[in-house]
Design a protein around this motif. Structure first.
Motif, short mmCIF file in Angstrom:
data_model
loop_
_atom_site.label_atom_id
_atom_site.label_comp_id
_atom_site.label_asym_id
_atom_site.label_seq_id
_atom_site.Cartn_x
_atom_site.Cartn_y
_atom_site.Cartn_z
N GLU A 122 80.22 72.26 -85.90
CA GLU A 122 79.40 71.11 -85.48
C GLU A 122 78.01 71.19 -86.08
O GLU A 122 77.46 70.19 -86.56
N LEU A 123 77.43 72.38 -86.08
CA LEU A 123 76.10 72.55 -86.67
C LEU A 123 76.12 72.18 -88.16
O LEU A 123 75.20 71.54 -88.67
N ARG A 124 77.17 72.58 -88.83
CA ARG A 124 77.27 72.29 -90.27
C ARG A 124 77.41 70.80 -90.53
O ARG A 124 76.75 70.25 -91.41
N VAL A 125 78.24 70.11 -89.76
CA VAL A 125 78.50 68.69 -90.00
C VAL A 125 77.36 67.81 -89.48
O VAL A 125 76.96 66.85 -90.13
N VAL A 126 76.84 68.13 -88.31
CA VAL A 126 75.78 67.31 -87.71
C VAL A 126 74.44 67.57 -88.39
O VAL A 126 73.59 66.68 -88.48
N ALA A 127 74.21 68.79 -88.87
CA ALA A 127 73.00 69.16 -89.61
C ALA A 127 71.72 68.77 -88.88
O ALA A 127 70.86 68.09 -89.44
#
Length: 205
Positions: A122-127
Motif C-alpha cells: 500500500e505504501l508503494r502504490v499510494v506513495a
C-alpha cells in the motif's frame, strides 16, 4: 500471496489478492479481509491497528464509532477525509468470542509481521508524503517494537522519506472515562494538526 503484494501496481489488484490471504490464522474466524480505502496516490495515509467488529462486517476501515470520531477530528484539523488513504496494520479482525459478542484482541507480533507485505505494498502504490499512525500496534508495526506512542506522540519523525506522526487510536478516546474524552479528543486533533502542517510545508517548502 507475498508475491502479489510485491508485484501489484494498483490498489484493485492488491485488494483482490489480499481477499484470499491466509498468511496467519486470523482469516479463519474473521468475516473478510479489510483492505485500505482511499485515493492512490494520496498525500496522506493514516494507519490504524486492525479492523473492529463493524469494519469486519462491512469490509471497510474506520466505518464504526471510531471512524466517525476520526471524521470529526480530521475536519477540526483541516484535513479532508476524501483526500486521505485509510488502512490498518493488520487486515483481519482479531477477537475472542464471548457469547454473542466479539471482543477485540491485540494482534500478536507474528500476525503483524504476516500482514506487513500488504502494508508495504500500500505504501508503494499510494506513495504518501506523510503518514499518521494511530495507536501502539500501528506505530510499532511501522516504526519498530521499541517505539512508544505515550512518549513520542505528536512528534514529527522522518521515516524512509515520509513525514510520520504517531498518535492515539480514536477508539482509545471512546474507551476513556466520559469526563476525559473532550481532553483526549483535543489532544488527538492537535496531533493531526501536526500532520496537516507537515503536508502544508511539503506543498510550500
Amino acid at each position: 500471496m507475498a508475491g502479489a503484494a510485491e508485484t501489484a501496481s494498483d490498489l484493485e489488484t492488491l485488494r483482490r489478492a489480499a481477499a484470499d490471504c491466509t498468511g496467519c490464522e486470523l482469516y479463519r474466524n474473521a468475516e473478510q479481509t479489510v483492505f485500505g480505502r482511499g485515493p492512490a496516490p494520496a498525500r496522506l495515509m493514516l494507519i490504524g491497528e486492525q479492523p473492529g467488529d463493524r469494519e469486519d462486517r462491512a469490509g471497510e476501515p474506520f466505518v464504526g464509532p471510531a471512524g466517525r470520531l476520526l471524521d470529526r477530528a480530521l475536519t477540526e484539523a483541516g484535513i479532508r477525509r476524501d483526500e486521505v488513504y485509510l488502512t490498518n496494520a493488520v487486515k483481519h479482525f482479531s477477537f475472542e468470542q464471548r457469547g454473542e459478542r466479539r471482543i477485540h484482541q491485540t494482534p500478536t507480533a507474528a500476525q503483524i509481521r504476516a500482514c506487513r507485505p500488504w502494508l508495504d505494498a500500500e505504501l508503494r502504490v499510494v506513495a504518501p508524503a506523510a503518514l499518521g499512525v494511530l495507536g501502539a500496534t500501528a506505530a510499532q508495526a511501522l516504526l519498530g517494537r521499541t517505539f512508544r506512542v505515550t512518549r513520542q506522540r505528536g512528534q514529527m519523525i522522518d521515516w524512509e522519506g515520509h513525514a510520520v506522526v504517531a498518535t492515539v487510536h480514536p477508539s482509545a478516546v471512546l474507551r476513556a472515562p466520559p469526563e476525559r474524552r473532550a481532553e483526549l479528543f483535543d489532544g488527538f486533533v492537535e496531533d493531526l494538526k501536526v500532520l496537516a502542517a507537515a503536508l502544508q510545508r511539503i506543498v510550500e517548502p
